[in-house]
Scaffold this active site. Structure first.
Site, PDB file in Angstrom:
ATOM      1  N   LYS A  47       0.813  -1.259   0.072  1.00  0.00           N
ATOM      2  CA  LYS A  47      -0.083  -0.021   0.104  1.00  0.00           C
ATOM      3  C   LYS A  47       0.740   1.305   0.122  1.00  0.00           C
ATOM      4  O   LYS A  47       0.540   2.453  -0.357  1.00  0.00           O
ATOM      5  CB  LYS A  47      -0.979   0.118   1.084  1.00  0.00           C
ATOM      6  CG  LYS A  47      -1.797  -1.002   1.273  1.00  0.00           C
ATOM      7  CD  LYS A  47      -2.589  -1.666  -0.025  1.00  0.00           C
ATOM      8  CE  LYS A  47      -3.221  -2.727   0.147  1.00  0.00           C
ATOM      9  NZ  LYS A  47      -2.979  -3.966   0.490  1.00  0.00           N
ATOM     10  N   TYR A  58     -12.473 -14.919   2.268  1.00  0.00           N
ATOM     11  CA  TYR A  58     -11.592 -13.841   2.349  1.00  0.00           C
ATOM     12  C   TYR A  58     -11.010 -13.588   3.736  1.00  0.00           C
ATOM     13  O   TYR A  58     -12.027 -13.858   4.708  1.00  0.00           O
ATOM     14  CB  TYR A  58     -12.050 -12.497   1.906  1.00  0.00           C
ATOM     15  CG  TYR A  58     -11.480 -11.048   2.206  1.00  0.00           C
ATOM     16  CD1 TYR A  58     -10.061 -10.925   1.629  1.00  0.00           C
ATOM     17  CD2 TYR A  58     -11.585 -10.530   3.367  1.00  0.00           C
ATOM     18  CE1 TYR A  58      -9.124  -9.946   1.968  1.00  0.00           C
ATOM     19  CE2 TYR A  58     -10.791  -9.362   3.548  1.00  0.00           C
ATOM     20  CZ  TYR A  58      -9.803  -9.027   3.002  1.00  0.00           C
ATOM     21  OH  TYR A  58      -8.718  -8.148   3.586  1.00  0.00           O
ATOM     22  N   TYR A  82      -3.156 -12.691   2.847  1.00  0.00           N
ATOM     23  CA  TYR A  82      -2.840 -12.665   1.605  1.00  0.00           C
ATOM     24  C   TYR A  82      -1.300 -13.186   0.889  1.00  0.00           C
ATOM     25  O   TYR A  82      -1.572 -14.173   0.009  1.00  0.00           O
ATOM     26  CB  TYR A  82      -2.452 -10.932   1.220  1.00  0.00           C
ATOM     27  CG  TYR A  82      -3.586 -10.011   1.575  1.00  0.00           C
ATOM     28  CD1 TYR A  82      -4.378  -9.682   0.571  1.00  0.00           C
ATOM     29  CD2 TYR A  82      -3.906  -9.468   2.941  1.00  0.00           C
ATOM     30  CE1 TYR A  82      -5.425  -8.892   0.704  1.00  0.00           C
ATOM     31  CE2 TYR A  82      -4.942  -8.533   3.065  1.00  0.00           C
ATOM     32  CZ  TYR A  82      -5.493  -8.240   2.035  1.00  0.00           C
ATOM     33  OH  TYR A  82      -6.578  -7.314   2.023  1.00  0.00           O
TER      34      TYR A  82
HETATM   35  C1  LIG Z   1      -3.774  -5.397   0.219  1.00  0.00           C
HETATM   36  C2  LIG Z   1      -2.740  -6.261   0.209  1.00  0.00           C
HETATM   37  C3  LIG Z   1      -2.749  -7.013  -1.070  1.00  0.00           C
HETATM   38  C4  LIG Z   1      -3.550  -7.076  -2.373  1.00  0.00           C
HETATM   39  O1  LIG Z   1      -3.345  -5.898  -2.936  1.00  0.00           O
HETATM   40  P1  LIG Z   1      -4.732  -5.346  -3.685  1.00  0.00           P
HETATM   41  O2  LIG Z   1      -3.966  -4.219  -4.424  1.00  0.00           O
HETATM   42  O3  LIG Z   1      -5.814  -4.976  -2.698  1.00  0.00           O
HETATM   43  O4  LIG Z   1      -5.218  -6.435  -4.486  1.00  0.00           O
HETATM   44  C5  LIG Z   1      -1.774  -8.000  -1.022  1.00  0.00           C
HETATM   45  N1  LIG Z   1      -1.077  -8.328   0.096  1.00  0.00           N
HETATM   46  C6  LIG Z   1      -1.103  -7.449   1.261  1.00  0.00           C
HETATM   47  C7  LIG Z   1      -0.291  -7.893   2.599  1.00  0.00           C
HETATM   48  C8  LIG Z   1      -2.129  -6.305   1.395  1.00  0.00           C
HETATM   49  O5  LIG Z   1      -2.346  -5.786   2.533  1.00  0.00           O
END
Ligand SMILES: *Cc1c(COP(=O)(O)O)cnc(C)c1O
Length: 315
Positions: free
Chosen positions: A46, A245, A271
């Site tokens: 991010k 999710y 993730y």
């Molecule tokens: C938000 C996030 C993702 C996914 O990225 P997107 O752009 O939302 O698809 C992957 N890994 C982590 C650790 C995240 O926080």
């Protein structure tokens, strides 16, 4: 290609190297891009998006920044950390979903002194209405960042990341990343089209949204912003969501163990564990040659690992 203003928030370029232990176990050359080590809070994808989004907010004169996600959102925590670093005021308007207690990323939000509001809803319309109400209450206009920072401007951060990787001179056959709201996969795929056209992009879906529609749409909008007219090959999508999710999967947890036990690198259950499990699955299916260079993009997320109850592993 048009350039956009960005603020400097992370330490780039992040490390890129070959994982010898994992490579030996999977029978192909696995490399990692450590965007978890970008230097803000616990790191993560991010921050690259926020370098553009918060530059836009500043340029437009906003002092108040709002964003959303679930209680353990890495994106929300990083938005708060980055906004504070720039002297802006963050307010997190979060869905009252997931672990809302003072655990994981909520510890960091608490220690940062962030104004966190929970809304008991599954609808982002409700969330945006709540944001307007809170902005009125505070008497300041709010710069609203969508869930995950996944819009055309945010995705440009991952076009940058792919240029950074291309500058290493290593030719990658494939690049694997997690796909949760789509902005990262869109930026990676657009960046690959522009800077690493020989690299196949594989997006490991960790949610059930129609990413085959969402990701190409963000790619088209980002390409329009950047004023590039290149062909836009969509990534290959693989489904790693498992039970849902943010609910750990067995496959994801096995991948977390493999990475931690072979390389000392921390993944998370929402993730990056699932995304790496995607790479492991493809390797075991024989989809990569022994001479291939396969890149795993580590997008962060360590905070979430410590929100989970590991006494009951699949919660
Ligand atoms: C938000 C996030 C993702 C996914 O990225 P997107 O752009 O939302 O698809 C992957 N890994 C982590 C650790 C995240 O926080």
């Amino acid at each position: 290609m048009r350039e956009f203003a960005k603020v400097s928030l992370g330490i780039y370029p992040t490390p890129l190297y070959r994982l010898s232990g994992v490579s030996a176990k999977l029978g192909t050359n696995v490399w990692i891009k450590r965007d978890d080590l970008c230097g803000v809070a616990l790191g993560g994808n991010k921050v690259r998006k926020l370098e553009y989004l918060l530059a836009d907010a500043k340029a437009k004169g906003y002092e108040l920044v709002m964003t959303t996600g679930q209680a353990q959102s890495n994106h929300a925590m990083l938005t708060a950390a980055c906004a504070l670093k720039l002297g802006m005021k963050p307010v997190l308007v979060l869905k009252k979903r997931g672990v809302c207690a003072r655990r994981g990323n909520q510890v960091l939000n608490y220690l940062m002194g962030v104004d966190v509001r929970f809304v008991d809803t599954d609808s982002y319309d409700d969330i945006y209405r709540a944001m307007d109400r809170i902005a009125d209450e505070l008497g300041m206009p709010a710069y609203k960042i969508p869930c995950g920072g996944s819009n055309a401007l945010g995705s440009v951060g991952y076009v940058d990341c792919m240029r950074e990787i291309a500058e290493s001179g290593v030719a990658f056959d494939a690049a694997v990343c997690a796909c949760g709201s789509g902005g990262t996969a869109a930026g990676v795929a657009l960046g690959a089209a522009l800077h690493m056209p020989g690299t196949r992009v594989i997006a490991a879906m960790v949610d059930t949204d129609p990413f085959d529609v969402i990701v190409p749409e963000i790619m088209r909008e980002s390409a329009r912003l950047l004023d590039v007219r290149t062909e836009l090959p969509t990534p290959e999508f693989i489904n790693l969501c498992g039970p849902g999710y943010s609910i750990p999967s067995e496959e994801g947890n096995e991948a977390i163990r493999l990475m931690l036990q072979s390389e000392g690198i921390v993944l998370d259950a929402c993730y990056t564990g699932k995304a790496f499990a995607g790479l492991v699955r493809l390797a075991r299916e024989g989809r990569f040659k022994p001479t291939d260079n396969v890149l795993f993009i580590h997008t962060g997320g360590a905070g979430g690992l410590f929100a989970q109850d590991w006494e009951k592993e699949n919660m």
